[in-house]
Each structure stands twice: as C-alpha cells, then as structure tokens.
Design a protein around this motif. Structure first.
Motif: not given
Length: 360
Positions: A292-311
């Motif tokens: 929806e909304g078309g292709p996603r081509v973009e940059a993102q900074f993500v804090e990794l690793p996640s603190e979620d124990a399930l990931v």
C-alpha cells in the motif's frame, strides 16, 4: 582500505541488482543472505523466477518512472549481450482513445512510440492502441547471470532464513549495514513487520509458440485482469501468457479453469497462439510483493539488538547479551509487478541512501 560490511537480505532481482551497483565501489564488502537463491527457479517462495520481466506501463508516479527510465536504458544495453531481447509491443485498450493508457507520462521511456492509426486492424474488444519497442528478459537466464557476476566480484551468498533485523545486524557486525530486500518477507521480518505489504497472486502459462514474436497486451475497462503475451529472451519460441492480478490472495496452487481463461483470452488477442505448433510447457503461479502506497526505498537507523526477549538473535541463542548500537537499514521492497522494470533505478537510489547515511 577498510570496507563496510553490508548484509543484503533477499536474493531476488532487487537484492541482486543492489549488490551489483554496490560492488562497483571497492569500499563495501557484500554478503547476500536469503532462504531462496537465484538458482531456485522453481521456488514459489519468491516472485523473481515467475515474473514477466519486460517493460509495460504500470505507474504514473514520477519517482517510479525515473527508476524505470534508468532501468529501461540498462536492459536495452544488454540486448547485444543476449541477456535481453528487443521486440515490438502493441498495447490495446477497450477505451475509445489511447488517453486511458496515460501514454504521455511514459512514452519518453520506450523506443519508437506511436499511436496506432484509426484504420489499424484491431483485435476483438479493442478500440484503440499504441505501439513501441520494449525489452524482455528471461529470469531463468538473468538471475543466474547476476549471481555469477556478483560471485566474480567477491560477493558471498549465505543460504539462511533470517527472522529479525537483530540477526541481520549480528551477521553484518559492528559498523555494518543492512539492506532489506525481503519483498513479502518484510511483513513478517521482526523489526520491520510492515503490514502494508500484501501478495498479488499471478498465474501465467508458458508455451512454445515459434510464430509469436511481438509483445501484445489488452487493457480492459471493467476488470484488472490484463491479458498479455511476452516472448522470452534467450529461449527461442518460448512465450509467457498471462494473466491474473489478485490482491491479498496467498494461494500458490494452480487453477486449471483460470489457465483455460488465460489461454482463451490470449488466443483471441494473438491468433498465432491457436496454431498447431503451440505447445504448453508449464503453468506458473507466483505472489508479487505489493505494498500500500507503493515501494519502500528509504534509510532508517534502528537500535539493535532489540531488548524484546521474544526476538531471536545469535547472541541470545548462545546465552550472550549483544551491545546495543544504531544500525543503518536501507529498505527496498514492495515493488509489486514492477520489480524487474524498476530494479536498476531503485538499486541506484538504495545505494545512494546507503552511502549518504554511512559514517564518513
């Protein structure tokens, strides 16, 4: 010179093309990680092996059209190499005039565009049409060629199911970056979970039809089911016939009634398909990666690793705790039926975003 390690998730046409553009710069070490590889040409788990892989008018968005112009020129340059095939393309419309095809927005992309004259013999149901020269690519040849090119440039291929950005980040290592070219997988990839992603079921028939040498398509007024006939590059006589475009349909099983309908429509459009020399070679069903909304081509900074124990991560599996860091992720997915025809332009943009956001 130190190299930035880039992990590309996905070995479809988008991931492979991004790797090709990226390895033109010696500053990157590239690893492609995917469950399905370019040689898995019968896998229904990704769309690239099943694509029409030609250029046809699909969008009026200026950004996407700029990608398509770049890609068209790139594939056109591959015709002398035998990787692409140049051929005439006639598009018919059930509308009274060609305005419904919005040709003014895309005719600068193709070669030798013209509107069919009023006395041109049109097939049943068609009321207008245009003609131009386009290209066709055979995924069975093109995908393995891309892989061989990348291996020659030192790209590593790792067959692995990655379920989260956390895992990809650990594979990239400290200072590494991720390119997310997971197509439909972006919906379930932990850390992305893009619910705008959806499948578009496509069913086609592959035939041997030595007397069919032109691309032909009919755009109807009352249904999204476009009929198209695409002679394949590299394999004389092979022709792809379609098709269907069924949003949110995850069914990859073959429907014989649908196949009969596709063939009947195609024979009406291209009478040469009804000749006795035509033989059925295969039935293909694949899921195009819509968004929806078309292709996603973009940059993102993500804090990794996640603190979620399930990931899940490699560190957690080993009972360790990974150091949290800001990781660059460039997304490139959601191209729907336009993966091939936007591939080189989208890859150039993805690599530009990677370079602009990488540490200097």
């Amino acid at each position: 010179m130190s190299q930035t390690h880039v992990v590309i998730l996905g070995a479809g046409v988008i991931g492979l093309t991004i790797a090709h553009v990226l390895t033109e710069d010696a500053g990157f070490k590239v690893t492609i990680v995917a469950r399905d590889m370019p040689e898995d040409l019968t896998s229904q788990a990704f769309a690239s092996p099943w694509a029409g892989a030609d250029w046809s008018p699909l969008t009026s968005d200026d950004r996407l059209l700029s990608w398509e112009k770049h890609t068209f020129d790139k594939f056109w340059s591959m015709i002398p190499m035998g990787l692409a095939r140049g051929l005439p393309f006639r598009i018919y419309s059930e509308a009274e005039n060609v305005d419904s095809l919005k040709a003014s927005q895309w005719k600068g992309i193709v070669r030798n565009f013209r509107v069919l004259p009023s006395d041109y013999p049109l097939p049943p149901k068609a009321k207008s049409g245009v003609q131009f020269d386009t290209y066709s690519v055979n995924p069975d040849v093109y995908l393995p060629w891309l892989k061989s090119q990348l291996e020659g440039r030192g790209v590593s291929f790792v067959r692995r199911l990655v379920s989260s950005l956390d895992e990809a980040s650990e594979l990239a290592g400290e200072g590494g970056a991720i390119i997310n070219a997971t197509s439909l997988g972006a919906r379930s990839l932990l850390g992305v979970e893009d619910t705008k992603v959806f499948p578009i079921r496509g069913q086609v028939v592959l035939v041997y039809a030595p007397n069919v040498n032109d691309c032909v398509s009919l755009f109807p007024e009352d249904t999204p089911e476009v009929t198209y006939v695409i002679p394949r590059a590299s394999t004389p006589g092979m022709v792809l016939i379609g098709g269907t475009a069924q949003p949110n349909n995850w069914d990859t099983s073959l429907s014989i009634p649908t196949a009969r309908g596709i063939l009947a429509r195609a024979k009406e459009l291209v009478p040469a398909l009804a000749e006795p020399t035509t033989r059925i070679q295969a039935h293909n069903v694949g899921l195009r990666p819509g968004r929806e909304g078309g292709p996603r081509v973009e940059a993102q900074f993500v804090e990794l690793p996640s603190e979620d124990a399930l990931v899940p991560t490699l560190s957690k599996a080993a009972g360790k705790t990974g150091k949290i860091r800001s990781t660059l992720v460039v997304h490139a997915y959601g191209f729907g039926p336009a993966g091939y025809q936007q591939s080189w332009g989208a890859a150039e943009e993805a690599v530009r975003l990677l370079k602009e956001n990488s540490p200097k």
